[in-house]
Design a protein around this motif. Sequence first.
Motif, PDB file in Angstrom:
ATOM      1  N   ARG A 127      -7.486  49.959   5.077  1.00  0.00           N
ATOM      2  CA  ARG A 127      -6.934  50.986   5.746  1.00  0.00           C
ATOM      3  C   ARG A 127      -6.132  50.174   6.836  1.00  0.00           C
ATOM      4  N   ILE A 128      -7.011  49.027   6.923  1.00  0.00           N
ATOM      5  CA  ILE A 128      -7.589  48.299   8.613  1.00  0.00           C
ATOM      6  C   ILE A 128      -6.047  47.339   7.953  1.00  0.00           C
ATOM      7  N   MET A 129      -6.328  46.097   7.147  1.00  0.00           N
ATOM      8  CA  MET A 129      -5.397  45.815   6.874  1.00  0.00           C
ATOM      9  C   MET A 129      -4.201  46.263   6.355  1.00  0.00           C
ATOM     10  N   MET A 130      -3.710  47.374   5.639  1.00  0.00           N
ATOM     11  CA  MET A 130      -2.037  48.210   6.210  1.00  0.00           C
ATOM     12  C   MET A 130      -2.107  47.997   7.466  1.00  0.00           C
ATOM     13  N   VAL A 131      -3.150  48.505   8.399  1.00  0.00           N
ATOM     14  CA  VAL A 131      -2.340  48.929   9.660  1.00  0.00           C
ATOM     15  C   VAL A 131      -2.424  47.459  10.127  1.00  0.00           C
ATOM     16  N   ASP A 132      -2.978  46.700   9.881  1.00  0.00           N
ATOM     17  CA  ASP A 132      -2.374  44.919  10.329  1.00  0.00           C
ATOM     18  C   ASP A 132      -1.662  43.846   9.388  1.00  0.00           C
ATOM     19  N   GLN A 164       1.111  45.413   7.687  1.00  0.00           N
ATOM     20  CA  GLN A 164       2.030  46.151   7.372  1.00  0.00           C
ATOM     21  C   GLN A 164       2.860  46.967   8.520  1.00  0.00           C
ATOM     22  N   VAL A 165       1.713  47.582   9.180  1.00  0.00           N
ATOM     23  CA  VAL A 165       2.091  48.747  10.221  1.00  0.00           C
ATOM     24  C   VAL A 165       2.497  47.592  12.270  1.00  0.00           C
ATOM     25  N   ARG A 166       1.647  46.768  12.184  1.00  0.00           N
ATOM     26  CA  ARG A 166       1.653  46.384  13.318  1.00  0.00           C
ATOM     27  C   ARG A 166       2.675  45.302  13.395  1.00  0.00           C
ATOM     28  N   PRO A 167       2.842  44.248  12.424  1.00  0.00           N
ATOM     29  CA  PRO A 167       4.047  43.868  11.929  1.00  0.00           C
ATOM     30  C   PRO A 167       5.547  44.265  12.510  1.00  0.00           C
ATOM     31  N   SER A 168       5.915  45.600  11.858  1.00  0.00           N
ATOM     32  CA  SER A 168       6.442  45.440  12.167  1.00  0.00           C
ATOM     33  C   SER A 168       6.794  46.316  13.995  1.00  0.00           C
ATOM     34  N   LYS A 190      -5.584  55.945  -6.534  1.00  0.00           N
ATOM     35  CA  LYS A 190      -5.668  55.954  -5.588  1.00  0.00           C
ATOM     36  C   LYS A 190      -6.175  54.485  -5.402  1.00  0.00           C
ATOM     37  N   GLU A 191      -5.911  53.512  -6.443  1.00  0.00           N
ATOM     38  CA  GLU A 191      -6.413  52.267  -6.131  1.00  0.00           C
ATOM     39  C   GLU A 191      -4.575  51.812  -5.454  1.00  0.00           C
ATOM     40  N   ALA A 192      -4.000  52.599  -5.154  1.00  0.00           N
ATOM     41  CA  ALA A 192      -2.755  52.072  -5.135  1.00  0.00           C
ATOM     42  C   ALA A 192      -2.363  52.264  -3.540  1.00  0.00           C
ATOM     43  N   ALA A 193      -2.700  52.980  -3.186  1.00  0.00           N
ATOM     44  CA  ALA A 193      -2.620  53.905  -2.212  1.00  0.00           C
ATOM     45  C   ALA A 193      -2.628  52.525  -1.097  1.00  0.00           C
ATOM     46  N   TYR A 194      -2.747  51.916  -0.610  1.00  0.00           N
ATOM     47  CA  TYR A 194      -2.243  50.979   0.574  1.00  0.00           C
ATOM     48  C   TYR A 194      -1.508  50.054   0.241  1.00  0.00           C
ATOM     49  N   MET A 195      -0.562  50.170  -1.008  1.00  0.00           N
ATOM     50  CA  MET A 195       0.088  49.386  -0.732  1.00  0.00           C
ATOM     51  C   MET A 195       1.317  48.968  -0.060  1.00  0.00           C
ATOM     52  N   GLY A 196       2.518  47.958  -0.165  1.00  0.00           N
ATOM     53  CA  GLY A 196       3.905  47.972   0.959  1.00  0.00           C
ATOM     54  C   GLY A 196       4.649  48.315   0.213  1.00  0.00           C
ATOM     55  N   GLU A 197       4.480  49.240  -0.814  1.00  0.00           N
ATOM     56  CA  GLU A 197       5.808  50.466  -0.969  1.00  0.00           C
ATOM     57  C   GLU A 197       5.707  51.955  -1.334  1.00  0.00           C
ATOM     58  N   ASN A 198       6.871  52.088  -1.657  1.00  0.00           N
ATOM     59  CA  ASN A 198       6.648  54.092  -1.517  1.00  0.00           C
ATOM     60  C   ASN A 198       5.515  54.110  -3.223  1.00  0.00           C
ATOM     61  N   LEU A 222       6.502  57.790   1.023  1.00  0.00           N
ATOM     62  CA  LEU A 222       6.153  56.789   1.884  1.00  0.00           C
ATOM     63  C   LEU A 222       6.541  55.559   2.238  1.00  0.00           C
ATOM     64  N   GLU A 223       6.071  54.595   1.674  1.00  0.00           N
ATOM     65  CA  GLU A 223       5.506  53.375   2.235  1.00  0.00           C
ATOM     66  C   GLU A 223       5.024  53.622   3.558  1.00  0.00           C
ATOM     67  N   PRO A 224       3.933  52.907   4.052  1.00  0.00           N
ATOM     68  CA  PRO A 224       3.509  53.079   5.155  1.00  0.00           C
ATOM     69  C   PRO A 224       3.954  52.285   6.803  1.00  0.00           C
ATOM     70  N   ARG A 225       4.873  51.082   6.107  1.00  0.00           N
ATOM     71  CA  ARG A 225       5.157  51.105   7.048  1.00  0.00           C
ATOM     72  C   ARG A 225       6.639  51.951   7.515  1.00  0.00           C
ATOM     73  N   THR A 226       7.309  52.630   6.437  1.00  0.00           N
ATOM     74  CA  THR A 226       8.513  53.445   6.777  1.00  0.00           C
ATOM     75  C   THR A 226       7.944  54.328   7.580  1.00  0.00           C
ATOM     76  N   LEU A 227       6.893  55.213   7.734  1.00  0.00           N
ATOM     77  CA  LEU A 227       6.411  56.189   7.572  1.00  0.00           C
ATOM     78  C   LEU A 227       5.760  55.933   9.526  1.00  0.00           C
TER      79      LEU A 227
END
Length: 217
Positions: free
Chosen positions: A8-13, A15-19, A44-52, A62-67
């Motif tokens: 989750r922290i990786m996703m934010v750092d 995919q989200v913050r760089p956007s 579940k294993e794919a939950a934090y991928m950077g894609e839909n 929706l991918e985390p960045r889009t939302l």
Amino acid sequence: MSDFTTRRIMMVDTQVRPSDVTKFPIIDAMLTVPRENFVPAAQKEAAYMGENLDLGAGRVLLEPRTLAKMLDALAITNEELVLDVGCALGYSAAVIAHMAEAVVAVEEDEDMATEAQEALTELGADNVMIHTGTLADGAAAHGPYDVIVIEGGVTEVPQSLLDQLKEGGRIGALFMQGALGEVRIGYKSGDMVSWRMAFNAAAPVLDGFKRQVVFEF
């Protein structure tokens, strides 16, 4: 720290913050809401991928960045009522619940709606109400809404949904043209909604949000 917390922290750092998403409530919600609890068990294993994430039946999470970027552009505040259209298993509603006063989340797939309710209850998101019904119909009985978010692609937004937006309200939708799309934010003034381009993204077009082709002879 669990493996999912690390992801989750990786996703934010990554995919989200760089956007360029910097609003604290969005970052906080995405760090807090366990995305893995809002996807099918096999995913579940794919939950934090950077894609839909494919949920089947033409639906995606929706991918985390889009939302995140859509919510950033909508700038939801804690006294606003939000309509979340196509909430699927409830992740978007759980995230929005961190920013809004209350969320009405619409889902037409009854199994998904039931699972969403269970996951939201487990999370303690008591300011979210699941409404089971046709996505394009929204939930007029509980409106009008300060903000409407559509969780998937559209080629047009039904007037019946725009009618549920308060004067001065905002709507976020992902308009698709072929394989490419752009998220636009609509602002309601009188009977008109004026749209502004926010950023590029893509997602399958939801049933009920496809432009009707009229043949003229």
